[in-house]
Motif scaffolding. Structure first.
Motif, PDB file in Angstrom:
ATOM      1  N   LEU A 127     124.517  58.326  26.593  1.00 30.87           N
ATOM      2  CA  LEU A 127     123.823  57.820  25.404  1.00 30.87           C
ATOM      3  C   LEU A 127     123.773  58.896  24.315  1.00 30.87           C
ATOM      4  O   LEU A 127     123.992  58.608  23.134  1.00 30.87           O
ATOM      5  N   LYS A 182     127.248  59.111  22.581  1.00 31.82           N
ATOM      6  CA  LYS A 182     127.831  58.026  21.784  1.00 31.82           C
ATOM      7  C   LYS A 182     126.842  57.082  21.107  1.00 31.82           C
ATOM      8  O   LYS A 182     127.247  56.174  20.390  1.00 31.82           O
ATOM      9  N   CYS A 205     122.794  56.928  16.018  1.00 30.76           N
ATOM     10  CA  CYS A 205     122.236  55.798  15.246  1.00 30.76           C
ATOM     11  C   CYS A 205     120.952  55.241  15.864  1.00 30.76           C
ATOM     12  O   CYS A 205     120.251  54.472  15.215  1.00 30.76           O
ATOM     13  N   HIS A 206     120.693  55.561  17.105  1.00 34.85           N
ATOM     14  CA  HIS A 206     119.546  54.951  17.794  1.00 34.85           C
ATOM     15  C   HIS A 206     118.473  55.989  18.107  1.00 34.85           C
ATOM     16  O   HIS A 206     118.095  56.205  19.250  1.00 34.85           O
ATOM     17  N   LEU A 213     115.830  50.218  18.134  1.00 33.70           N
ATOM     18  CA  LEU A 213     116.182  50.612  19.508  1.00 33.70           C
ATOM     19  C   LEU A 213     116.418  52.120  19.570  1.00 33.70           C
ATOM     20  O   LEU A 213     117.322  52.638  18.913  1.00 33.70           O
ATOM     21  N   SER A 257     114.423  46.929  21.889  1.00 33.78           N
ATOM     22  CA  SER A 257     114.494  46.933  20.423  1.00 33.78           C
ATOM     23  C   SER A 257     113.341  46.118  19.846  1.00 33.78           C
ATOM     24  O   SER A 257     112.479  45.633  20.574  1.00 33.78           O
ATOM     25  N   HIS A 317     113.669  43.279  18.929  1.00 33.93           N
ATOM     26  CA  HIS A 317     113.914  41.883  19.303  1.00 33.93           C
ATOM     27  C   HIS A 317     113.780  41.608  20.784  1.00 33.93           C
ATOM     28  O   HIS A 317     113.578  40.477  21.184  1.00 33.93           O
ATOM     29  N   ALA A 343     116.918  45.812  26.123  1.00 30.81           N
ATOM     30  CA  ALA A 343     118.316  46.252  26.083  1.00 30.81           C
ATOM     31  C   ALA A 343     118.911  46.171  27.475  1.00 30.81           C
ATOM     32  O   ALA A 343     120.095  45.918  27.631  1.00 30.81           O
ATOM     33  N   LEU A 390     122.753  45.648  26.477  1.00 39.09           N
ATOM     34  CA  LEU A 390     123.461  46.926  26.290  1.00 39.09           C
ATOM     35  C   LEU A 390     124.889  46.834  26.821  1.00 39.09           C
ATOM     36  O   LEU A 390     125.836  47.303  26.180  1.00 39.09           O
ATOM     37  N   PRO A 449     129.859  50.373  19.847  1.00 39.86           N
ATOM     38  CA  PRO A 449     129.535  50.443  18.414  1.00 39.86           C
ATOM     39  C   PRO A 449     130.757  50.545  17.505  1.00 39.86           C
ATOM     40  O   PRO A 449     130.626  50.965  16.373  1.00 39.86           O
ATOM     41  N   GLU A 501     132.341  48.350  15.879  1.00 44.48           N
ATOM     42  CA  GLU A 501     132.249  47.528  14.657  1.00 44.48           C
ATOM     43  C   GLU A 501     131.364  48.177  13.595  1.00 44.48           C
ATOM     44  O   GLU A 501     131.397  47.782  12.443  1.00 44.48           O
ATOM     45  N   VAL A 502     130.564  49.164  13.985  1.00 40.99           N
ATOM     46  CA  VAL A 502     129.748  49.865  12.993  1.00 40.99           C
ATOM     47  C   VAL A 502     130.216  51.322  12.846  1.00 40.99           C
ATOM     48  O   VAL A 502     129.471  52.190  12.396  1.00 40.99           O
ATOM     49  N   ARG A 558     121.821  36.036  18.436  1.00 40.30           N
ATOM     50  CA  ARG A 558     121.901  37.141  17.471  1.00 40.30           C
ATOM     51  C   ARG A 558     123.263  37.826  17.491  1.00 40.30           C
ATOM     52  O   ARG A 558     123.693  38.370  16.493  1.00 40.30           O
ATOM     53  N   TYR A 559     123.938  37.817  18.626  1.00 45.03           N
ATOM     54  CA  TYR A 559     125.253  38.456  18.715  1.00 45.03           C
ATOM     55  C   TYR A 559     126.255  37.472  19.280  1.00 45.03           C
ATOM     56  O   TYR A 559     125.949  36.737  20.219  1.00 45.03           O
TER      57      TYR A 559
HETATM   58  C1  HEC Z   1     127.247  54.028  14.157  1.00 47.27           C
HETATM   59  C2  HEC Z   1     125.909  53.627  14.513  1.00 47.27           C
HETATM   60  C3  HEC Z   1     125.699  53.141  15.918  1.00 47.27           C
HETATM   61  C4  HEC Z   1     126.088  53.713  17.089  1.00 47.27           C
HETATM   62  C5  HEC Z   1     126.867  54.987  17.293  1.00 47.27           C
HETATM   63  C6  HEC Z   1     125.557  52.866  18.135  1.00 47.27           C
HETATM   64  N1  HEC Z   1     124.882  51.821  17.603  1.00 47.27           N
HETATM   65 FE1  HEC Z   1     123.951  50.349  18.657  1.00 47.27          FE
HETATM   66  N2  HEC Z   1     123.511  49.428  16.933  1.00 47.27           N
HETATM   67  C7  HEC Z   1     123.840  49.875  15.678  1.00 47.27           C
HETATM   68  C8  HEC Z   1     123.525  48.858  14.721  1.00 47.27           C
HETATM   69  C9  HEC Z   1     123.725  48.943  13.225  1.00 47.27           C
HETATM   70  C10 HEC Z   1     122.989  47.788  15.461  1.00 47.27           C
HETATM   71  C11 HEC Z   1     122.568  46.453  14.904  1.00 47.27           C
HETATM   72  C12 HEC Z   1     123.584  45.398  15.248  1.00 47.27           C
HETATM   73  C13 HEC Z   1     124.837  45.445  14.446  1.00 47.27           C
HETATM   74  O1  HEC Z   1     124.773  45.555  13.237  1.00 47.27           O
HETATM   75  O2  HEC Z   1     125.926  45.283  15.074  1.00 47.27           O
HETATM   76  C14 HEC Z   1     122.975  48.179  16.844  1.00 47.27           C
HETATM   77  C15 HEC Z   1     122.505  47.394  17.878  1.00 47.27           C
HETATM   78  C16 HEC Z   1     122.482  47.772  19.191  1.00 47.27           C
HETATM   79  C17 HEC Z   1     121.908  47.014  20.257  1.00 47.27           C
HETATM   80  C18 HEC Z   1     121.200  45.677  20.121  1.00 47.27           C
HETATM   81  C19 HEC Z   1     119.753  45.835  19.792  1.00 47.27           C
HETATM   82  C20 HEC Z   1     119.117  44.505  19.514  1.00 47.27           C
HETATM   83  O3  HEC Z   1     118.227  44.118  20.275  1.00 47.27           O
HETATM   84  O4  HEC Z   1     119.525  43.844  18.545  1.00 47.27           O
HETATM   85  C21 HEC Z   1     122.124  47.676  21.407  1.00 47.27           C
HETATM   86  C22 HEC Z   1     121.705  47.270  22.806  1.00 47.27           C
HETATM   87  C23 HEC Z   1     122.843  48.866  21.053  1.00 47.27           C
HETATM   88  N3  HEC Z   1     123.039  48.900  19.704  1.00 47.27           N
HETATM   89  C24 HEC Z   1     123.283  49.781  21.970  1.00 47.27           C
HETATM   90  C25 HEC Z   1     124.065  50.858  21.630  1.00 47.27           C
HETATM   91  C26 HEC Z   1     124.676  51.727  22.600  1.00 47.27           C
HETATM   92  C27 HEC Z   1     124.518  51.599  24.107  1.00 47.27           C
HETATM   93  C28 HEC Z   1     125.386  52.655  21.902  1.00 47.27           C
HETATM   94  C29 HEC Z   1     126.245  53.746  22.446  1.00 47.27           C
HETATM   95  C30 HEC Z   1     127.324  53.313  23.281  1.00 47.27           C
HETATM   96  C31 HEC Z   1     125.209  52.352  20.498  1.00 47.27           C
HETATM   97  N4  HEC Z   1     124.405  51.260  20.365  1.00 47.27           N
HETATM   98  C32 HEC Z   1     125.769  53.103  19.471  1.00 47.27           C
HETATM   99  C33 HEC Z   1     124.400  51.078  15.347  1.00 47.27           C
HETATM  100  C34 HEC Z   1     124.954  51.947  16.250  1.00 47.27           C
END
Ligand code: HEC
Length: 479
Positions: free
Chosen positions: A47, A50, A54-55, A64, A76, A78, A81, A92, A105, A107-108, A438-439
């Motif tokens: 965690l 990677k 952002c979290h 979250l 989170s 909502h 996880a 997750l 992640p 897509e972001v 939501r997803y």
């Molecule tokens: C670059 C930023 C970024 C990174 C790095 C990232 N996240 Fe996220 N995460 C987000 C964003 C922004 C959202 C909101 C949903 C979206 O826009 O896709 C999110 C949403 C989530 C959610 C859903 C929460 C909810 O209840 O809506 C989970 C679970 C999550 N991330 C897990 C992870 C995990 C596990 C990792 C590492 C492998 C990770 N994220 C890495 C930006 C990031």
């Protein structure tokens, strides 16, 4: 119909100490386990590498935080996880493996997990998502809500403090078929056991608080369940899916699950409730305007005609905690009847309240002041003030999509309404109130929901996503 092969398998699985449906969720560290458990530090290392960029901090994505075990378990804004013992249904894992346009992640703009990292996180969740010291999340949760997912043979267990899914019970892992159709759930007043009806598997199951299957029996097309909070019996009606089931309800002694069928002389018994204090049982027919009253001491049955030229099709009954009032919901006439049980056996309603289309399962708040019912063909929730016996509020909102089950938390803070969300894709726009998860995980468009209603504001405060076809809900009503 005794013990099909699947049950034999199930016993041997239980005996082998595998984690089934949260079997090991008993708050003890798996000390005697010879398997090498995954240390939480390994999980946190992934965690940190990677995810935490952002979290973490004040603007952690979706609220979250992934910088500690406590934060990860808190989930989170909502919801959860991770669901301990169930990696494949944990958000997750779903997001990091199945998100369309992802996987997250990517897509972001983040770096996706490797297969080895996904495997590590999954294995850790399947071990119960233990902390550094082996603590299992929510092992001591006090107030549990059980939600049947009728089309996937899964029961979701929700903690009513945090309103998160904390366990899932996968009936297929216990040897039941995918179409077992869990329908309704009753819970012991002290929370020690719970019961679920399986429509298609023709069974009623008894589980303990740690979700071990302890007993079961055969019963053709079980529907609603109701237990006598002061006595020893559980009662079972018949599913709507049964066209001409036996004209009898099931009377089950909960201690040893022995079952007796009692003839109640009306077709298609469905609505079902037990009066606290007296133990008197009420059931009504889907096919004719009749109510049967069953007195367990002498096994006497009384039949009453219900007024009206049109067929009502009584779906559900609920009785106020003081045992005085019974409400009955009707599918075809969109009505909530109010019966004064002090006047029983004279089954003439003292009030007839017109409500929205197809009121389904009703529930009282613990103080008896309000009743809540979701309207299956209107995607709303009706709130009835039992003081004035009027419909005082129609709750509308995201998450209501063919409302079905109803429950309240023991402190009365929250009311819960489950939704089926089964509309087919081309009906979805027309229906207006389908719930879009939501997803987009590819193939999850029909996820069921449980909406959480704050009984103070009478507004929806949360939408909990569960599995497919949210139907009956069950929660302990402490006595
Ligand atoms: C670059 C930023 C970024 C990174 C790095 C990232 N996240 Fe996220 N995460 C987000 C964003 C922004 C959202 C909101 C949903 C979206 O826009 O896709 C999110 C949403 C989530 C959610 C859903 C929460 C909810 O209840 O809506 C989970 C679970 C999550 N991330 C897990 C992870 C995990 C596990 C990792 C590492 C492998 C990770 N994220 C890495 C930006 C990031």
């Amino acid at each position: 119909m005794k013990a099909p092969f699947g049950f034999v398998i199930c016993i041997s699985l239980l005996g082998s100490g595998l984690a089934i449906g949260g079997r090991e969720a008993v708050g003890t560290a798996p000390g005697n386990d010879t398997r090498q458990a995954i240390p939480y530090a390994d999980v946190q290392r992934v965690l940190d590498g990677k995810c935490t960029s952002c979290h973490t901090g004040a603007d952690a994505a979706r609220g979250l935080h992934l910088d500690s075990w406590q934060a990860l378990i808190a989930g989170s804004d909502h919801g959860e996880a991770v669901i301990p013992f169930d990696a494949v249904r944990s958000l997750l894992v779903e997001l990091t493996t199945k998100l369309v346009g992802g996987p997250h992640p990517a897509e972001v703009g983040g770096e996706r997990l490797t297969e080895a990292e996904v495997a590590l996180l999954s294995e850790w969740i399947d071990e119960g998502a233990p902390s550094e010291t082996g603590g299992i999340p929510y092992a001591d949760a006090q107030h549990l809500l059980y939600a049947a997912n009728q089309s996937v043979a899964v029961v979701s267990v929700i903690d009513m403090e945090t309103n998160q899914v904390i366990r899932t019970v996968d009936l297929q892992e216990l040897g039941f078929p995918e179409n077992a159709s869990p329908h309704h759930i009753a819970v012991e007043p002290d929370g020690s056991h719970w019961y679920v009806s399986l429509i298609t598997a023709n069974q009623i199951l008894k589980f303990d608080r740690d979700n071990n299957l302890v007993e079961r029996n055969d019963f053709v097309r079980p529907g609603l369940l109701a237990l006598d909070p002061d006595g020893e019996n559980l009662y079972a009606g018949r599913s709507m899916a049964a066209v001409s089931p036996p004209q009898a309800i099931g009377v089950i002694r909960r201690s040893d699950m022995t079952l007796e069928e009692v003839g109640i002389f009306l077709p298609r018994p469905h609505a079902l409730a037990v009066q606290p204090g007296t133990g008197t049982v009420y059931t009504a027919s889907l096919a004719v305007n009749q109510i049967a009253t069953f007195f367990p001491e002498d096994e006497a049955v009384e039949l009453d005609e219900l007024e009206g030229d049109r067929q009502h099709t009584m779906v559900g009954f609920a009785i106020s905690p003081d045992g005085r009032w019974m409400i009955g919901t009707t599918e075809l006439t969109g009505t909530v009847f109010v019966f004064d049980l002090d006047r029983a056996p004279l089954m003439t309603p003292v009030d007839t309240i017109a409500v929205n289309a197809a009121p389904w399962h009703p529930v009282f708040t613990p103080d008896g002041r309000w009743a809540y019912v979701g309207n299956n063909r209107d995607n709303t929730v009706n709130v009835i003030d039992m003081g004035t016996r009027t419909l005082t509020k129609v709750i509308d909102g995201i998450g209501l999509a063919q409302p079905h089950g109803a429950a309240v938390s023991p402190d009365g803070r929250f009311a819960y309404i489950s939704s089926r969300n089964l509309e087919m894709s081309d009906d979805r726009s027309r229906a207006g109130h389908v719930y879009t998860p939501r997803y987009d995980l590819g193939g999850n468009t029909r996820a069921g929901t449980v909406v959480v209603i704050d009984t103070e504001s009478q507004e929806i405060v949360k939408v909990i996503e569960i599995e497919e076809y949210g139907s009956g809900l069950g929660a302990a009503v402490p006595n």
